[in-house]
Design a protein around this motif. Structure first.
Motif, PDB file in Angstrom:
ATOM      1  N   THR A   1      -3.844  -0.615  -7.815  1.00 44.78           N
ATOM      2  CA  THR A   1      -4.198   0.273  -8.929  1.00 44.78           C
ATOM      3  C   THR A   1      -2.952   0.765  -9.664  1.00 44.78           C
ATOM      4  O   THR A   1      -2.106   1.453  -9.071  1.00 44.78           O
ATOM      5  CB  THR A   1      -4.980   1.495  -8.380  1.00 44.78           C
TER       6      THR A   1
ATOM      7  N   GLY B   1      -0.604  -5.540  -7.045  1.00 40.70           N
ATOM      8  CA  GLY B   1      -1.146  -6.766  -6.466  1.00 40.70           C
ATOM      9  C   GLY B   1      -1.981  -6.496  -5.230  1.00 40.70           C
ATOM     10  O   GLY B   1      -1.941  -5.416  -4.651  1.00 40.70           O
ATOM     11  N   ASP B   2      -2.716  -7.542  -4.841  1.00 42.55           N
ATOM     12  CA  ASP B   2      -3.619  -7.490  -3.689  1.00 42.55           C
ATOM     13  C   ASP B   2      -2.966  -8.282  -2.553  1.00 42.55           C
ATOM     14  O   ASP B   2      -2.643  -9.463  -2.733  1.00 42.55           O
ATOM     15  CB  ASP B   2      -4.949  -8.142  -4.115  1.00 42.55           C
TER      16      ASP B   2
ATOM     17  N   VAL C   1      -7.512  -8.309   3.974  1.00 41.66           N
ATOM     18  CA  VAL C   1      -6.475  -7.291   3.749  1.00 41.66           C
ATOM     19  C   VAL C   1      -5.690  -7.033   5.035  1.00 41.66           C
ATOM     20  O   VAL C   1      -4.454  -7.071   5.050  1.00 41.66           O
ATOM     21  CB  VAL C   1      -7.098  -5.967   3.244  1.00 41.66           C
TER      22      VAL C   1
ATOM     23  N   GLY D   1      -4.195  -1.369   3.965  1.00 38.79           N
ATOM     24  CA  GLY D   1      -5.337  -1.619   4.841  1.00 38.79           C
ATOM     25  C   GLY D   1      -6.639  -1.226   4.169  1.00 38.79           C
ATOM     26  O   GLY D   1      -6.662  -0.452   3.210  1.00 38.79           O
TER      27      GLY D   1
ATOM     28  N   GLY E   1       0.834  -1.204   0.000  1.00 39.58           N
ATOM     29  CA  GLY E   1       0.000   0.000   0.000  1.00 39.58           C
ATOM     30  C   GLY E   1       0.864   1.247   0.000  1.00 39.58           C
ATOM     31  O   GLY E   1       0.603   2.190   0.737  1.00 39.58           O
ATOM     32  N   GLY E   2       1.879   1.238  -0.866  1.00 38.27           N
ATOM     33  CA  GLY E   2       2.818   2.377  -0.897  1.00 38.27           C
ATOM     34  C   GLY E   2       2.472   3.428  -1.922  1.00 38.27           C
ATOM     35  O   GLY E   2       3.270   4.326  -2.185  1.00 38.27           O
ATOM     36  N   SER E   3       1.270   3.357  -2.498  1.00 36.98           N
ATOM     37  CA  SER E   3       0.960   4.276  -3.596  1.00 36.98           C
ATOM     38  C   SER E   3       0.323   5.582  -3.148  1.00 36.98           C
ATOM     39  O   SER E   3       0.332   6.561  -3.899  1.00 36.98           O
ATOM     40  CB  SER E   3       0.041   3.576  -4.615  1.00 36.98           C
ATOM     41  N   THR E   4      -0.253   5.616  -1.948  1.00 38.18           N
ATOM     42  CA  THR E   4      -0.879   6.862  -1.451  1.00 38.18           C
ATOM     43  C   THR E   4      -0.673   6.941   0.067  1.00 38.18           C
ATOM     44  O   THR E   4      -0.182   6.003   0.697  1.00 38.18           O
ATOM     45  CB  THR E   4      -2.409   6.908  -1.740  1.00 38.18           C
TER      46      THR E   4
ATOM     47  N   ILE F   1      -0.059   7.197   3.965  1.00 39.25           N
ATOM     48  CA  ILE F   1       1.060   6.926   4.880  1.00 39.25           C
ATOM     49  C   ILE F   1       2.152   6.115   4.179  1.00 39.25           C
ATOM     50  O   ILE F   1       3.346   6.365   4.358  1.00 39.25           O
ATOM     51  CB  ILE F   1       0.540   6.178   6.131  1.00 39.25           C
ATOM     52  N   GLY F   2       1.737   5.135   3.359  1.00 38.28           N
ATOM     53  CA  GLY F   2       2.719   4.297   2.661  1.00 38.28           C
ATOM     54  C   GLY F   2       3.572   5.106   1.705  1.00 38.28           C
ATOM     55  O   GLY F   2       4.796   4.938   1.647  1.00 38.28           O
TER      56      GLY F   2
ATOM     57  N   ASN G   1       1.269  -1.604  10.095  1.00 35.60           N
ATOM     58  CA  ASN G   1       0.394  -0.466  10.330  1.00 35.60           C
ATOM     59  C   ASN G   1      -0.930  -0.959  10.911  1.00 35.60           C
ATOM     60  O   ASN G   1      -1.723  -1.600  10.230  1.00 35.60           O
ATOM     61  CB  ASN G   1       0.152   0.306   9.028  1.00 35.60           C
TER      62      ASN G   1
ATOM     63  N   ILE H   1      -7.872   7.205   2.629  1.00 35.92           N
ATOM     64  CA  ILE H   1      -8.735   6.267   3.362  1.00 35.92           C
ATOM     65  C   ILE H   1      -9.645   7.033   4.327  1.00 35.92           C
ATOM     66  O   ILE H   1     -10.776   6.624   4.584  1.00 35.92           O
ATOM     67  CB  ILE H   1      -7.887   5.223   4.127  1.00 35.92           C
TER      68      ILE H   1
ATOM     69  N   LYS I   1      -7.341  -5.249  13.323  1.00 37.27           N
ATOM     70  CA  LYS I   1      -6.148  -4.528  13.800  1.00 37.27           C
ATOM     71  C   LYS I   1      -5.673  -5.094  15.139  1.00 37.27           C
ATOM     72  O   LYS I   1      -4.475  -5.188  15.393  1.00 37.27           O
ATOM     73  CB  LYS I   1      -6.449  -3.030  13.902  1.00 37.27           C
TER      74      LYS I   1
ATOM     75  N   GLY J   1      -3.701   7.428  14.779  1.00 45.02           N
ATOM     76  CA  GLY J   1      -5.038   7.942  15.004  1.00 45.02           C
ATOM     77  C   GLY J   1      -5.538   8.467  13.664  1.00 45.02           C
ATOM     78  O   GLY J   1      -5.023   8.084  12.603  1.00 45.02           O
ATOM     79  N   SER J   2      -6.539   9.329  13.672  1.00 46.84           N
ATOM     80  CA  SER J   2      -7.049   9.869  12.411  1.00 46.84           C
ATOM     81  C   SER J   2      -5.930  10.611  11.684  1.00 46.84           C
ATOM     82  O   SER J   2      -5.256  11.456  12.269  1.00 46.84           O
ATOM     83  CB  SER J   2      -8.194  10.848  12.694  1.00 46.84           C
TER      84      SER J   2
HETATM   85  N1  LIG Z   1      -5.758   7.420   7.688  1.00 48.32           N
HETATM   86  C1  LIG Z   1      -6.200   7.075   8.897  1.00 48.32           C
HETATM   87  O1  LIG Z   1      -6.960   7.827   9.545  1.00 48.32           O
HETATM   88  C2  LIG Z   1      -5.756   5.767   9.518  1.00 48.32           C
HETATM   89  C3  LIG Z   1      -5.995   5.557  10.883  1.00 48.32           C
HETATM   90  C4  LIG Z   1      -5.602   4.356  11.469  1.00 48.32           C
HETATM   91  C5  LIG Z   1      -4.975   3.381  10.698  1.00 48.32           C
HETATM   92  N2  LIG Z   1      -4.750   3.607   9.376  1.00 48.32           N
HETATM   93  C6  LIG Z   1      -4.080   2.544   8.612  1.00 48.32           C
HETATM   94  O2  LIG Z   1      -3.023   3.073   7.848  1.00 48.32           O
HETATM   95  C7  LIG Z   1      -2.775   2.208   6.734  1.00 48.32           C
HETATM   96  C8  LIG Z   1      -2.542   3.046   5.492  1.00 48.32           C
HETATM   97  O3  LIG Z   1      -3.724   3.744   5.168  1.00 48.32           O
HETATM   98  P1  LIG Z   1      -3.723   5.261   4.660  1.00 48.32           P
HETATM   99  O4  LIG Z   1      -4.398   6.045   5.696  1.00 48.32           O
HETATM  100  O5  LIG Z   1      -2.377   5.658   4.183  1.00 48.32           O
HETATM  101  O6  LIG Z   1      -4.778   5.115   3.440  1.00 48.32           O
HETATM  102  P2  LIG Z   1      -4.631   5.205   1.866  1.00 48.32           P
HETATM  103  O7  LIG Z   1      -3.970   6.478   1.463  1.00 48.32           O
HETATM  104  O8  LIG Z   1      -5.981   4.902   1.313  1.00 48.32           O
HETATM  105  O9  LIG Z   1      -3.614   4.023   1.505  1.00 48.32           O
HETATM  106  C9  LIG Z   1      -3.996   2.685   1.411  1.00 48.32           C
HETATM  107  C10 LIG Z   1      -2.967   1.994   0.521  1.00 48.32           C
HETATM  108  O10 LIG Z   1      -3.204   0.589   0.587  1.00 48.32           O
HETATM  109  C11 LIG Z   1      -3.445   0.116  -0.742  1.00 48.32           C
HETATM  110  N3  LIG Z   1      -4.344  -1.026  -0.638  1.00 48.32           N
HETATM  111  C12 LIG Z   1      -5.620  -1.045  -0.177  1.00 48.32           C
HETATM  112  N4  LIG Z   1      -6.101  -2.282  -0.234  1.00 48.32           N
HETATM  113  C13 LIG Z   1      -5.103  -3.071  -0.714  1.00 48.32           C
HETATM  114  C14 LIG Z   1      -4.979  -4.448  -0.999  1.00 48.32           C
HETATM  115  N5  LIG Z   1      -5.996  -5.293  -0.815  1.00 48.32           N
HETATM  116  N6  LIG Z   1      -3.798  -4.901  -1.491  1.00 48.32           N
HETATM  117  C15 LIG Z   1      -2.765  -4.063  -1.700  1.00 48.32           C
HETATM  118  N7  LIG Z   1      -2.812  -2.753  -1.443  1.00 48.32           N
HETATM  119  C16 LIG Z   1      -3.983  -2.268  -0.973  1.00 48.32           C
HETATM  120  C17 LIG Z   1      -3.984   1.315  -1.507  1.00 48.32           C
HETATM  121  O11 LIG Z   1      -3.834   1.209  -2.911  1.00 48.32           O
HETATM  122  P3  LIG Z   1      -4.992   0.502  -3.836  1.00 48.32           P
HETATM  123  O12 LIG Z   1      -6.307   0.998  -3.317  1.00 48.32           O
HETATM  124  O13 LIG Z   1      -4.677   0.956  -5.216  1.00 48.32           O
HETATM  125  O14 LIG Z   1      -4.806  -0.943  -3.658  1.00 48.32           O
HETATM  126  C18 LIG Z   1      -3.087   2.395  -0.941  1.00 48.32           C
HETATM  127  O15 LIG Z   1      -1.804   2.341  -1.525  1.00 48.32           O
HETATM  128  C19 LIG Z   1      -3.981   1.241   6.676  1.00 48.32           C
HETATM  129  O16 LIG Z   1      -3.592  -0.027   7.176  1.00 48.32           O
HETATM  130  C20 LIG Z   1      -5.002   1.886   7.599  1.00 48.32           C
HETATM  131  O17 LIG Z   1      -5.868   0.946   8.187  1.00 48.32           O
HETATM  132  C21 LIG Z   1      -5.117   4.775   8.774  1.00 48.32           C
END
Ligand SMILES: NC(=O)c1ccc[n+]([C@@H]2O[C@H](COP(=O)([O-])OP(=O)(O)OC[C@H]3O[C@@H](n4cnc5c(N)ncnc54)[C@H](OP(=O)(O)O)[C@@H]3O)[C@@H](O)[C@H]2O)c1
Length: 250
Positions: free
Chosen positions: A39, A59-60, A110, A89, A13-16, A18-19, A135, A188, A155, A182-183
């Motif tokens: 994607t 990949g997934d 996931v 996630g 999940g390094g495309s957007t 936190i990653g 994460n 996402i 989680k 946190g948020s």
């Molecule tokens: N943002 C928050 O408020 C928050 C809070 C607590 C925990 N987190 C955790 O932080 C982590 C990163 O999330 P983020 O906030 O950075 O959100 P994000 O910007 O939506 O990033 C999610 C990344 O995961 C990828 N992804 C999603 N489903 C996948 C799958 N089945 N296989 C491979 N890649 C997948 C997405 O790309 P594709 O959709 O193209 O696959 C994207 O690169 C997650 O584990 C999330 O639960 C976030």
């Protein structure tokens, strides 16, 4: 010289979000990163933004053959892996009466299966030791949101898995820790709500509930991921580092 010079990292999940912020930070510190996501378009954008020392593998994480393909690519290109940031996630709000088997399988697939088998399949390449960061989320153990039952369970499951892995991984010279945001302002956060207006209301509520009075930025989470992935945290394993503006602490 960067603090990850010569290191090879996988960031799922390094495309957007936190990653992506973490991938930028790791590369700035001297690492080579493999980023994943489902994607192609966002992976290509991320590679352009990171600019160098990056390979994207589409990949997934819930799909076993996609995980095999990921680590086969790392093996073929680098032959070794030092850091895994199991970050991908999925989140969806569903109250108890509406939970379905499909929802359970999707979120657990996931957030828990993807983490467990991602770690298992990474290990044969981590021949010179290293660090694994998962994460998680403060809703795993510190906060509750009624519509996030399966997400919270996934989680918390990841947190339990990490603790169980510590002795075996320590024997291999590998540290494993959870990072619990946190948020945080990422796609996402916005996309889990049915409209932009609903996301705005949630953002304002999160700002108000957080002791530091704002939600986090991806770079603030990347700082913590870098800390746990690097020798800066060389005497730390098995912890759950909350990066949440204090939200889960009070
Ligand atoms: N943002 C928050 O408020 C928050 C809070 C607590 C925990 N987190 C955790 O932080 C982590 C990163 O999330 P983020 O906030 O950075 O959100 P994000 O910007 O939506 O990033 C999610 C990344 O995961 C990828 N992804 C999603 N489903 C996948 C799958 N089945 N296989 C491979 N890649 C997948 C997405 O790309 P594709 O959709 O193209 O696959 C994207 O690169 C997650 O584990 C999330 O639960 C976030």
């Amino acid at each position: 010289m960067g603090k990850l010079e010569g290191k090879v990292a996988v960031i799922t999940g390094g495309s957007t979000g936190i990653g992506l912020a973490t991938a930028r930070r790791f590369v700035a510190e001297g690492a080579y990163v493999f980023i994943t996501g489902r994607t192609r378009e966002t992976l290509d954008q991320a590679c352009a933004e990171i600019g160098r020392n990056v390979t994207a593998v589409q990949g997934d994480v819930a799909n076993m053959s996609d995980l095999d393909q990921l680590y086969e690519t790392v093996r073929a290109e680098k032959g070794v892996l030092d850091i895994l940031f199991a970050n991908a996630g999925a989140v969806k709000h569903v109250r108890i009466d509406a939970i379905t088997e499909e929802h359970y399988d999707q979120i657990m697939g996931v957030n828990l299966k993807g983490v467990i088998f991602g770690v298992q399949k990474a290990l044969p390449l981590m021949t010179r030791g290293g660090a694994i960061v998962v994460n998680a989320s403060i809703v795993g153990i510190a906060k509750s949101i009624p519509s996030l039952g399966i997400y919270s369970a996934s989680k918390a499951g990841a947190r339990g898995f990490i603790r169980a892995m510590v002795p075996d991984l320590s024997a291999r010279g590998i540290r494993i820790n959870a990072l619990s945001p946190g948020s945080t302002e990422t796609p996402i956060f916005e996309n889990q709500f049915p409209s932009h207006e609903a996301a705005e209301m949630a953002r304002e509520a999160a700002n108000a509930l957080t002791p530091l009075k704002r939600i986090g930025t991806p770079d603030e989470l990347a700082n913590a991921a870098f800390f746990l992935a690097s020798d800066e945290s060389s005497y730390i394993t098995g912890i759950d580092l909350h990066v949440d503006g204090g939200m889960g602490q009070v």
